[in-house]
Design an enzyme around this catalytic site. Structure first.
Site, PDB file in Angstrom:
ATOM      1  N   HIS A  53      20.062 -39.337 -25.348  1.00  0.00           N
ATOM      2  CA  HIS A  53      20.658 -39.464 -26.677  1.00  0.00           C
ATOM      3  C   HIS A  53      21.031 -40.903 -27.028  1.00  0.00           C
ATOM      4  O   HIS A  53      21.591 -41.630 -26.203  1.00  0.00           O
ATOM      5  CB  HIS A  53      21.927 -38.600 -26.765  1.00  0.00           C
ATOM      6  CG  HIS A  53      21.687 -37.164 -26.398  1.00  0.00           C
ATOM      7  ND1 HIS A  53      20.788 -36.358 -27.054  1.00  0.00           N
ATOM      8  CD2 HIS A  53      22.206 -36.386 -25.409  1.00  0.00           C
ATOM      9  CE1 HIS A  53      20.785 -35.155 -26.516  1.00  0.00           C
ATOM     10  NE2 HIS A  53      21.631 -35.153 -25.503  1.00  0.00           N
ATOM     11  N   LYS A  60       7.753 -36.615   8.851  1.00  0.00           N
ATOM     12  CA  LYS A  60       8.394 -37.917   8.621  1.00  0.00           C
ATOM     13  C   LYS A  60       8.387 -38.175   7.119  1.00  0.00           C
ATOM     14  O   LYS A  60       7.374 -37.953   6.447  1.00  0.00           O
ATOM     15  CB  LYS A  60       7.598 -39.014   9.333  1.00  0.00           C
ATOM     16  CG  LYS A  60       8.385 -40.273   9.610  1.00  0.00           C
ATOM     17  CD  LYS A  60       9.434 -40.070  10.675  1.00  0.00           C
ATOM     18  CE  LYS A  60       9.444 -41.172  11.708  1.00  0.00           C
ATOM     19  NZ  LYS A  60      10.284 -40.819  12.856  1.00  0.00           N
ATOM     20  N   THR A  72       7.584 -36.850  15.308  1.00  0.00           N
ATOM     21  CA  THR A  72       7.577 -37.422  13.953  1.00  0.00           C
ATOM     22  C   THR A  72       7.189 -38.905  14.007  1.00  0.00           C
ATOM     23  O   THR A  72       6.642 -39.446  13.053  1.00  0.00           O
ATOM     24  CB  THR A  72       8.928 -37.227  13.219  1.00  0.00           C
ATOM     25  OG1 THR A  72       9.907 -38.051  13.798  1.00  0.00           O
ATOM     26  CG2 THR A  72       9.363 -35.778  13.233  1.00  0.00           C
TER      27      THR A  72
HETATM   28  O1  URC Z   1      15.039 -31.593 -29.466  1.00  0.00           O
HETATM   29  C1  URC Z   1      16.125 -31.062 -29.189  1.00  0.00           C
HETATM   30  N1  URC Z   1      16.149 -29.874 -28.522  1.00  0.00           N
HETATM   31  C2  URC Z   1      17.310 -29.227 -28.197  1.00  0.00           C
HETATM   32  O2  URC Z   1      17.291 -28.129 -27.575  1.00  0.00           O
HETATM   33  C3  URC Z   1      18.508 -29.854 -28.568  1.00  0.00           C
HETATM   34  N2  URC Z   1      19.822 -29.524 -28.413  1.00  0.00           N
HETATM   35  C4  URC Z   1      20.556 -30.520 -28.969  1.00  0.00           C
HETATM   36  O3  URC Z   1      21.818 -30.539 -28.993  1.00  0.00           O
HETATM   37  N3  URC Z   1      19.744 -31.480 -29.491  1.00  0.00           N
HETATM   38  C5  URC Z   1      18.468 -31.104 -29.257  1.00  0.00           C
HETATM   39  N4  URC Z   1      17.288 -31.670 -29.549  1.00  0.00           N
END
Ligand code: URC
Length: 299
Positions: free
Chosen positions: A257, A17, A62
């Site tokens: 990012h 479960k 279950t």
């Molecule tokens: O710390 C990072 N590692 C990566 O492998 C990578 N690749 C990327 O485009 N920016 C980053 N930054």
């Protein structure tokens, strides 16, 4: 692991479960201890006939598995860690049913944290934090359990002391090298124990603290990161140095990012100040660091 032979085929099977939610309160005088767990139980058992013949005589329903989670939660007279509860479940299923050969228990603990009011820990007040705690227990028929613990959704960010340079440049490369960028991640980590620590809760708090402080560096000045990879390695290594009961550490660190906002046509030049936050796509960086003497990763 191998499965059951059925005519020309082999069948590997397990049942259980998933997502059984339970909250448990222990009333220790006026101080209450509360946890909220989501449990998933998966049993390996000698129940081939259920698949091949529709004969369920060797099946632990279950629904029974779900009920067991509540019964065992009730039976715990004293508060216990999520890892210990997982071990208790695993041991229960393999020892109670001759048909059950192994149990896999996967637990998530929601981040209810005791609040402080006027600087004092509240007796019964909690607030929801952000990161989840996880525990995974694999119990074999001899009653032995292998325990891994972890954390997920640990979101960390630093506004500086991060760069990325020296990577392969070819005709598809656009990324400029930098010594100055934000670094952000939503970390998932799983660590495996070679032996039981004296206090799973204490180790969890220690590991979380090591991961955070290694990511950030000292409060004044921080620490420079040349890549997510290097920071990940230092975080995992510090855990192995500081916690002897842990034999390997897995870290998954998406590179989330924050893109520079540059709009020269309307007079906006990026000066490490305005960013476009993103969720996707993100860099995907993961690794497992294990102690050599004990062999490779078993995660
Ligand atoms: O710390 C990072 N590692 C990566 O492998 C990578 N690749 C990327 O485009 N920016 C980053 N930054």
């Amino acid at each position: 692991m191998g499965g059951d032979s059925i005519g020309d085929y082999e069948l590997e099977h397990q049942h259980g479960k998933a997502r059984v939610r339970v909250a448990r309160v222990w009333r220790e005088g006026n101080t209450h201890v509360m946890v909220e767990w989501s449990a998933a139980v998966s049993l390996r058992s000698k129940s081939l006939s259920s698949y091949s013949e529709g004969d369920n005589s060797a099946i632990v329903a279950t629904d029974t598995i779900k009920n067991t989670i509540y019964v065992l939660a009730k039976r715990c007279a004293k508060s216990l860690s999520v890892e210990e509860f997982g071990v208790m479940l695993g041991e229960h299923f393999v020892s109670t049913y001759p048909e059950v050969t192994a149990a896999h228990i996967s637990m998530i603990q929601r981040p209810w944290e005791r609040v402080s009011v006027d600087g004092l820990q509240h007796e019964h007040g909690y607030r929801m934090g952000l990161e989840n705690r996880t525990a995974d227990v694999r119990t074999t028929k001899d009653g032995k359990s292998r325990v891994t613990a972890g954390v997920s959704d640990l979101r960390l960010l630093k506004t500086t002391k991060s760069g990325f340079e020296g990577y392969i440049r070819d005709k598809f490369t656009l990324l400029p090298e930098t010594k100055e960028r934000m670094m952000a991640s939503s970390i998932r980590s799983v660590w495996s124990y070679s032996r039981k620590p004296s206090d799973y809760n204490e180790v969890y708090a220690t590991v979380k603290n090591i991961l955070e402080t290694t990511f950030f560096g000292p409060s004044k000045g921080g620490v420079y990161s040349p890549s997510v990879q290097k920071t990940l390695y230092l975080m995992a290594k510090e855990v192995l140095i500081r916690v002897p009961e842990i034999e390997s550490v897995y870290l998954n660190m998406p590179n989330i990012h924050f893109l520079p906002v540059n709009m020269p046509a309307i007079g906006v030049e990026f000066k490490d100040d305005v960013y476009l936050p993103t969720d996707e796509p993100h860099g995907s960086i993961e690794a497992t660091l294990s102690r050599k003497a004990l062999g490779g990763s078993r995660l």
